[in-house]
Enzyme design. Structure first.
Site, PDB file in Angstrom:
ATOM      1  N   GLY A   1     -25.737  20.160 -22.423  1.00  0.00           N
ATOM      2  CA  GLY A   1     -27.452  20.464 -21.691  1.00  0.00           C
ATOM      3  C   GLY A   1     -27.442  20.814 -20.136  1.00  0.00           C
TER       4      GLY A   1
ATOM      5  CB  CYS B   1     -33.720  17.988 -33.649  1.00  0.00           C
ATOM      6  SG  CYS B   1     -35.102  19.832 -34.245  1.00  0.00           S
TER       7      CYS B   1
END
Length: 343
Positions: free
Chosen positions: A221, A109
């Protein structure tokens, strides 16, 4: 549908659960327990992850509020955010006691708020600390401890960076790495921009699998279609979907049959809606009017008709403030009736 509301009395570990061929990423404000129950009506075998839970929230906060979940969510993993090995060990042990199948450490993150807590993607700059954290958690539990990370931070764009990170953490006993195949830019980009601007480098994840063939490498992703999933699975062990799974959840309807060899029939969208009604009724009744609102659950379902004619009418009905205020789970069927599928 049984809600786990207290730790199991038997805290001995179960054997590690394998098969993370497909999974749904941990997403803040999205993958809460209600979202996960909804996803579980669509796919029974895809791994589900909690939102990130910080160690502080568990060591000093309301453990039940953060860790309770529903029995049918299995297999389900608890993602932790933190950088203190002792606090992570305590939190991981709580996760095992509450019945989670896996503990995942967030090293991906990029938000500045998370960086202020000295965890998330900035931990990639301290691989030995990550290894110490992993070792502390592995010493505390016997379920799987995994790491989710980026391929680099800021201008560290060499493959050697992520290879050395994985190698160092692996020395602590971690054998499963979930690779978000983008760099994290720690300053100057928002979390949203960090999901879109840094280029995807899937080949980095592929190279990790070649360099560490005995490890479980899962790629994450920008993955949106079964064709893309099929391509990635030629190179790595698993695929983690992010926002596509949330905005277009019915994409997962065929996952059990396609990727796990299940023989059970695919649930129709109507089947999914009908299965959620008793769950919603039970949750509203259990809450006893203490604050749980219908849209707390139904907001996760707005994308069920994504890509179909009538999807807008479906979303409008499920978002109707007056009907939501009435707290009637039959709203799901009224939304369906406005959709061409009901014709």
């Amino acid at each position: 549908m049984t809600t786990i509301s207290a730790p199991t009395s038997d805290t001995s570990a179960t054997a590690p659960v394998r098969g993370r061929r497909l999974s749904v990423a941990p997403m803040m404000d999205w993958t809460d327990r209600h979202c996960r129950v909804f996803h579980r009506q669509i796919t029974r075998h895809t791994w589900l992850y909690t939102e990130m839970v910080t160690t502080g929230a568990l060591v000093y906060g309301d453990v039940e509020r953060h860790l309770r979940f529903n029995e049918e969510e299995h297999p389900v993993a608890l993602q932790l955010g933190g950088s203190d090995p002792a606090d992570l060990a305590t939190s991981a042990k709580l996760g095992q006691q509450w019945g989670y199948d896996e503990i995942n450490l967030n090293c991906g993150c990029p938000s500045e708020r998370v960086q202020k807590g000295a965890f998330g993607a900035c931990l990639m700059a301290e691989p030995q600390l990550v290894a110490d954290c992993v070792k502390a958690m592995r010493d505390a539990v016997t379920i799987d401890v995994t790491v989710k990370h980026r391929i680099g931070i800021d201008q560290s764009e060499s493959y050697d960076f992520v290879r050395d990170f994985v190698g160092t953490v692996a020395d602590a006993g971690c054998t499963t790495f979930i690779v978000h195949a983008r760099n994290a830019i720690l300053k100057g980009l928002s979390p949203k921009e960090n999901r879109e601007i840094p280029p995807l480098k899937y080949d980095f994840a592929y190279r990790l699998k070649r360099d560490f063939p005995d490890f479980e490498i899962i790629i994450n992703g920008g993955i949106k279609t079964e064709a893309e999933i099929d391509l990635h699975l030629q190179h790595v062990d698993g695929v983690m979907l992010g926002r596509e799974a949330y905005h277009n959840p019915y994409l997962m309807a065929g996952f059990d049959q396609r990727y796990y060899g299940a023989e059970t029939p695919i649930q129709s969208r109507e089947d999914v809606l009908r299965a959620m009604i008793p769950y919603i009724s039970a949750q509203l009744a259990k809450d006893g009017g203490k604050g749980l609102k219908l849209n707390t659950i139904t907001r996760h379902m707005l994308g069920l008709m994504q890509g179909l004619p009538g999807a807008r009418q479906f979303r409008q009905t499920l978002s109707d403030a007056r009907q939501l205020a009435a707290g009637d789970p039959q709203l799901l069927l009224r939304a369906l009736q406005r959709h061409p599928l009901a014709a």
